[in-house]
Structures are given as structure tokens and as C-alpha cells.
Design an enzyme around this catalytic site. Structure first.
Site, PDB file in Angstrom:
ATOM      1  N   LYS A 230       0.822  -1.208   0.000  1.00 58.86           N
ATOM      2  CA  LYS A 230       0.000   0.000   0.000  1.00 58.86           C
ATOM      3  C   LYS A 230       0.865   1.272   0.000  1.00 58.86           C
ATOM      4  O   LYS A 230       0.421   2.326  -0.439  1.00 58.86           O
ATOM      5  CB  LYS A 230      -0.974  -0.016   1.152  1.00 58.86           C
ATOM      6  CG  LYS A 230      -1.969  -1.171   0.981  1.00 58.86           C
ATOM      7  CD  LYS A 230      -3.202  -1.060   1.802  1.00 58.86           C
ATOM      8  CE  LYS A 230      -4.217  -2.123   1.411  1.00 58.86           C
ATOM      9  NZ  LYS A 230      -3.722  -3.501   1.556  1.00 58.86           N
TER      10      LYS A 230
HETATM   11  C1  LIG Z   1      -4.284  -4.606   0.938  1.00 62.21           C
HETATM   12  C2  LIG Z   1      -3.490  -5.839   0.806  1.00 62.21           C
HETATM   13  C3  LIG Z   1      -3.838  -6.866  -0.110  1.00 62.21           C
HETATM   14  C4  LIG Z   1      -5.072  -6.796  -0.977  1.00 62.21           C
HETATM   15  O1  LIG Z   1      -5.012  -5.801  -1.965  1.00 62.21           O
HETATM   16  P1  LIG Z   1      -6.336  -5.261  -2.691  1.00 62.21           P
HETATM   17  O2  LIG Z   1      -5.906  -4.090  -3.475  1.00 62.21           O
HETATM   18  O3  LIG Z   1      -7.278  -4.878  -1.569  1.00 62.21           O
HETATM   19  O4  LIG Z   1      -6.890  -6.367  -3.504  1.00 62.21           O
HETATM   20  C5  LIG Z   1      -3.004  -7.970  -0.208  1.00 62.21           C
HETATM   21  N1  LIG Z   1      -1.902  -8.101   0.573  1.00 62.21           N
HETATM   22  C6  LIG Z   1      -1.555  -7.157   1.475  1.00 62.21           C
HETATM   23  C7  LIG Z   1      -0.352  -7.368   2.322  1.00 62.21           C
HETATM   24  C8  LIG Z   1      -2.326  -5.984   1.622  1.00 62.21           C
HETATM   25  O5  LIG Z   1      -1.963  -5.049   2.524  1.00 62.21           O
END
Ligand SMILES: *Cc1c(COP(=O)(O)O)cnc(C)c1O
Length: 486
Positions: A124
Site C-alpha cells: 500500500k
Molecule cells: C491490501 C493488501 C492486499 C489486498 O489488496 P487489494 O488491493 O485490496 O486487492 C493484499 N496483501 C496485502 C499485504 C495488503 O496489505
């Protein structure tokens, strides 16, 4: 480049206008009215670029209303080896999203692309860091300020806080369930001492936090006066920032544009893989987009059957890949809009049906809402799912065969990727977090602690700064007003 809503609201908006907003007024999500295309000449030229240089080229196609020199400066300020220093080596840090070939046997190539080297050790950061700089830039231009108000169960909140800390004109008010996050996640957020970051531990569960965010956002007078905004995963700039690493992954894994690659993406809210879909629509030679889910398999069910059935809270399992524990994929509507040939009235009707009846059915069977499931292959999508026991097994297997420790979400990705390998088509798995974040499960799988990047050794011992509050909306509003002075 103009943007319109997936539900038909067409008042044209440019990139800067949708940057600070969330949903379109009709409840839909914003998408560009047409996807910009990339040419072979561009792809060839882009092979030589740094990550920041590539980010600029991709962003330029979507943010046509921001002067190019400013956009380039923003990309260069965001994607530096200093910000992505948690990579396994310095050389990798300079690449921002380094690739590592795990296996290359009999034409079956498996590659890991690390997106988790930023300040909070999860992917993120890739988008949120850019958002922080874009927000600061836009607010300064207009002499405006913004108070971000959100709820988190871990990853999103910390990525937002590390992206916004110390930024002029921005404050962050982040709710989290008191004593429910892991010790590592709590320490990551609560040890921030920046005066523009407010951590509020709510006596309750995550849903109580989210209900408070909704209650406050529904009070439009308060929301406007306090200049409340969000940074949730439907934010368009976040999606665009994520498009970049699909280009990087493709260009680093190939030497010619004749070659196709596939991507496997550990998925929850469909934000990450939606960016892959957009890269593919722009003309990047992606073969398959493989959706990997955990026990919360609402997306896997759709890509196997054409039936989208959101889960109730009681049917949403708490798993050991918690950032994928979702019951309703908030970015999914963007893909459905393309699948339905951009028929906005139908998209609006289907997502109204999600609210009233909990889902829709595009399988084409008698009584279904349409037969577009038959077109899924045209968009490259396939899916698979991975359970707790699979995660443990995959973490052990990857350590044994390839000599690295992966986190639980990435393990879900590798498990599903291995089921979808094709001869002659490299498979890139996106590493979405570093294992230190989910140490409890690493210990269960390997009988030892996950390695921690430098600087995180004693994070739990740092002084913490947070307020504990009950789930009381009036008190929350008073807290925000007191701290904004608005
Ligand atoms: C947010 C997240 C996901 C999922 O991603 P999306 O964009 O919500 O599909 C997968 N792995 C980790 C470690 C995350 O923080």
C-alpha cells in the site's frame, strides 16, 4: 483526460478534481472515459527508465491537467531508494520494486516482484506515498487543507500515516480497534510522534470504527466545515500509482514486446489487480491476470462461476492473511463496467442489486442478470484460492526451495500461481508484504521469527502516542473539531 462515473454521472472531471474526492455523486467509481494506449516505441524507450522515470511517463497519460515538470518532480520525490530502503539489498532498494527469479525450469518461470519495501512493509506504500505528495501539492496550490478521517484494521492506516506525516495542510485521524491489531502494527502506527497524526484506539471492533467513519461522513455540514476526506482503496490516484509496477514488472522480466507475461495478485478489495487490468487495457502485453484469494473467496467464486455474492460480517473469516479478509470488493465495479462494455445504467442496476439482494449473477443461466461471464477470458482473468494450511506449506516450500521467507499474503499468491504456470509465459507474483509484519504465522510455519529490516528491531519498545475513546460519534466529532480548530 476526462473521468466519468461507472454509474453514468458524466459531468466531466479531470484528475485533480477527483483526487481529493471518493465516490462519484451517483455512488459509482471514476474511470477515464477512454484508456490511454502505449505504443511499442514507448515500451522500448521505457525499458531504460528508472522507476521514478517510468512512473512519470505512466502518470502523465492520466494526470494531463498537472504540469509535466511538476508531475516529474512529484514522481522523483516519491520513488527514491531512501523511501524503499527495506529491500533485501541496497541494489534492490534502487529498483524500488525489484524482481527475483524463483524458478526457471522447463520453460516454467516463476518470478517474485517485491512491492513491500516501503516504510510500512506492505504494497500500500507504493500508492499512498504518491498520494501524500500529490495531496500536499494540490492543497498548497489552492491554499486549502484536508483532514483525513478513516478506520483501519492494520495496513491501510499505517500506510496512510507514513505517507501523510509532516505534510503541510494535512491531518490524519485514524480509528483502530483498541488492542485488536498485532503488536507490530500497533507499534508502527502509535509510535509516530508527528503532530499532524492522531491515532484513536476505539473500544470496540473494526466494524464499530467503520460505522463511526460512516456516521461522521453522513453529516455533510460537519464534513464540509472540517474538510474531511478519505484515502480508501477506491481512490483513483491510488489505482493509477499501482498501474506503474505492472509496467516495471513486465519491462524487467522481458527483452522484447513480443513476449507476454502473467501476473498473480493476492487480492482483497480488487484495487491491486484492477491496476493490472488497466495496464492490460492500455496495451501492456499481459497474458493472464490471476486473482488469488484466501478463505474469503468472494472474488474466486465470481471468476469461477460468474456469480458475485458479497458476504455478511458473520461470514467474513479472520484469517492469517488478514489484509485480504474482505466481504465486498470495493474496486470490483470498475472491472464490471468494462466487462459490460461500459453500459453504465446496467452497472448501476447490478450494484443496486448488490445492496438490496446481496449480489448478482452474470453466468448466463436461466434467471441470471446477464451472460457476460463468457467474456471473462478475453480480459485474461482466472482465479484460485489458498487456505491457512496452504499458506504454512507454501512458506515452508519457498524457504526450502528458493531460500527466502515470504509473508502470508504472498504465500496465497505463490500457491495459486503454481497452479497456473504456463510454458513460455513468465509468471510474476506480486509480493504484497514483508514477513516481519505477520510474524505469528511465520513462527507457526518455520519455528522461528521472521527477519526484521534494520530499524524495526525494537519498534514495540518505542513510546506510543494515542487516545482511547468509546464508540461515541458526538465525542468523536468534538475531538476532531478541537484538534483542527475549524
Ligand atoms: C491490501 C493488501 C492486499 C489486498 O489488496 P487489494 O488491493 O485490496 O486487492 C493484499 N496483501 C496485502 C499485504 C495488503 O496489505
Amino acid at each position: 483526460m476526462q473521468y466519468a462515473s461507472t454509474r453514468g454521472h458524466t459531468a466531466a472531471q479531470n484528475f485533480s478534481e477527483i483526487l481529493l474526492g471518493g465516490l462519484a455523486p451517483d455512488g459509482g467509481l471514476y474511470l477515464p472515459t477512454t484508456y490511454p494506449q502505449v505504443t511499442d516505441v514507448e515500451l522500448d524507450a521505457w525499458r531504460k527508465l528508472s522507476y521514478a522515470g517510468l512512473a512519470f511517463e505512466v502518470l502523465k497519460k492520466f494526470a494531463t491537467d498537472i504540469p509535466e515538470a511538476d508531475l516529474r518532480a512529484l514522481a522523483e520525490q516519491t520513488y527514491t531508494s531512501d523511501v524503499y530502503k527495506n529491500a533485501r539489498s541496497d541494489e534492490s532498494a534502487a529498483q524500488i520494486t525489484p524482481l527475483r527469479v524463483l524458478q526457471d525450469k522447463n520453460g516454467h518461470k516463476l518470478v517474485l516482484q517485491a512491492l513491500s519495501n516501503g516504510p510500512t512493509l506492505a504494497f500500500k506504500d507504493m500508492a499512498m506515498q504518491l498520494l501524500g505528495n500529490l495531496f500536499e501539492y494540490t492543497l498548497a496550490k489552492n491554499g486549502a487543507e484536508l483532514n483525513i478521517f478513516g478506520a483501519t484494521s492494520g495496513d491501510t492506516g499505517s500506510a496512510a500515516e507514513y505517507a501523510m506525516r509532516g505534510k503541510k495542510g494535512i491531518r490524519v485521524f485514524m480509528l483502530s480497534p483498541h488492542k485488536k491489531m498485532s503488536a507490530f502494527q500497533t507499534a508502527q502506527m502509535f509510535s509516530l510522534q508527528d503532530p499532524n497524526i492522531f491515532n484513536i484506539a476505539v473500544e470496540g471492533v473494526f466494524d464499530d470504527c467503520q460505522d463511526m467513519v460512516k456516521a461522521v461522513s453522513n453529516d455533510l455540514e460537519f464534513k464540509n466545515r472540517q474538510k474531511i476526506g478519505t484515502v480508501n482503496s477506491i481512490n483513483w490516484a491510488r489505482v493509477v500509482a499501482q498501474v506503474v509496477y505492472y509496467f516495471r514488472g513486465y519491462l524487467s522480466a522481458t527483452t522484447s514486446n513480443e513476449q507476454k507475461v502473467s501476473f498473480t495478485v493476492p487480492s482483497g478489495n480488487f484495487g491491486n489487480i484492477c491496476a493490472g487490468h488497466i495496464a492490460r487495457m492500455m496495451g501492456l502485453p499481459i497474458d493472464k491476470l490471476v486473482v488469488a484469494t484466501n478463505e474469503n473467496d468472494v472474488l474466486d467464486e465470481f471468476f469461477r462461476t460468474g456469480i458475485y455474492r458479497v458476504r455478511k460480517s458473520a461470514e467474513t473469516w479472520h484469517t492469517t492473511s488478514p489484509s485480504m479478509d474482505i466481504s465486498k470488493a470495493s474496486n470490483f465495479e470498475r472491472f464490471i463496467y468494462d466487462l459490460l462494455d461500459r453500459d453504465a445504467p446496467r452497472v448501476a442496476a447490478l450494484f443496486k442489486k448488490v445492496e438490496t439482494e446481496g449480489g448478482f449473477d452474470l453466468s448466463g443461466k436461466p434467471g441470471s442478470d446477464g451472460d457476460e461471464f463468457s467474456k471473462i477470458a478475453k480480459f485474461g482473468f482466472v482465479s484460485g484460492k489458498s487456505l491457512h494450511a496452504d499458506r504454512l506449506q507454501t512458506i515452508r516450500q519457498v524457504e526450502k526451495e528458493f531460500g527466502i521467507t515470504i509473508d502470508t499474503h504472498t504465500a496465497d499468491g505463490i500457491k495459486v500461481a503454481l497452479e497456473n504456470l504456463e510454458e513460455g509465459v513468465p509468471m510474476i507474483v506480486l509480493e504484497t508484504a514483508l514477513p516481519a509484519k505477520f510474524n505469528e504465522t511465520i513462527k507457526e510455519a518455520l519455528g522461528r521469527d521472521a527477519e526484521r529490516p534494520a530499524g524495526f528491531e525494537n519498534i514495540e519498545a518505542l513510546p506510543q502516542r494515542f487516545d482511547v475513546m468509546t464508540a461515541d460519534v458526538t465525542a468523536m466529532k468534538a475531538f476532531i473539531a478541537k484538534n483542527t480548530g475549524l
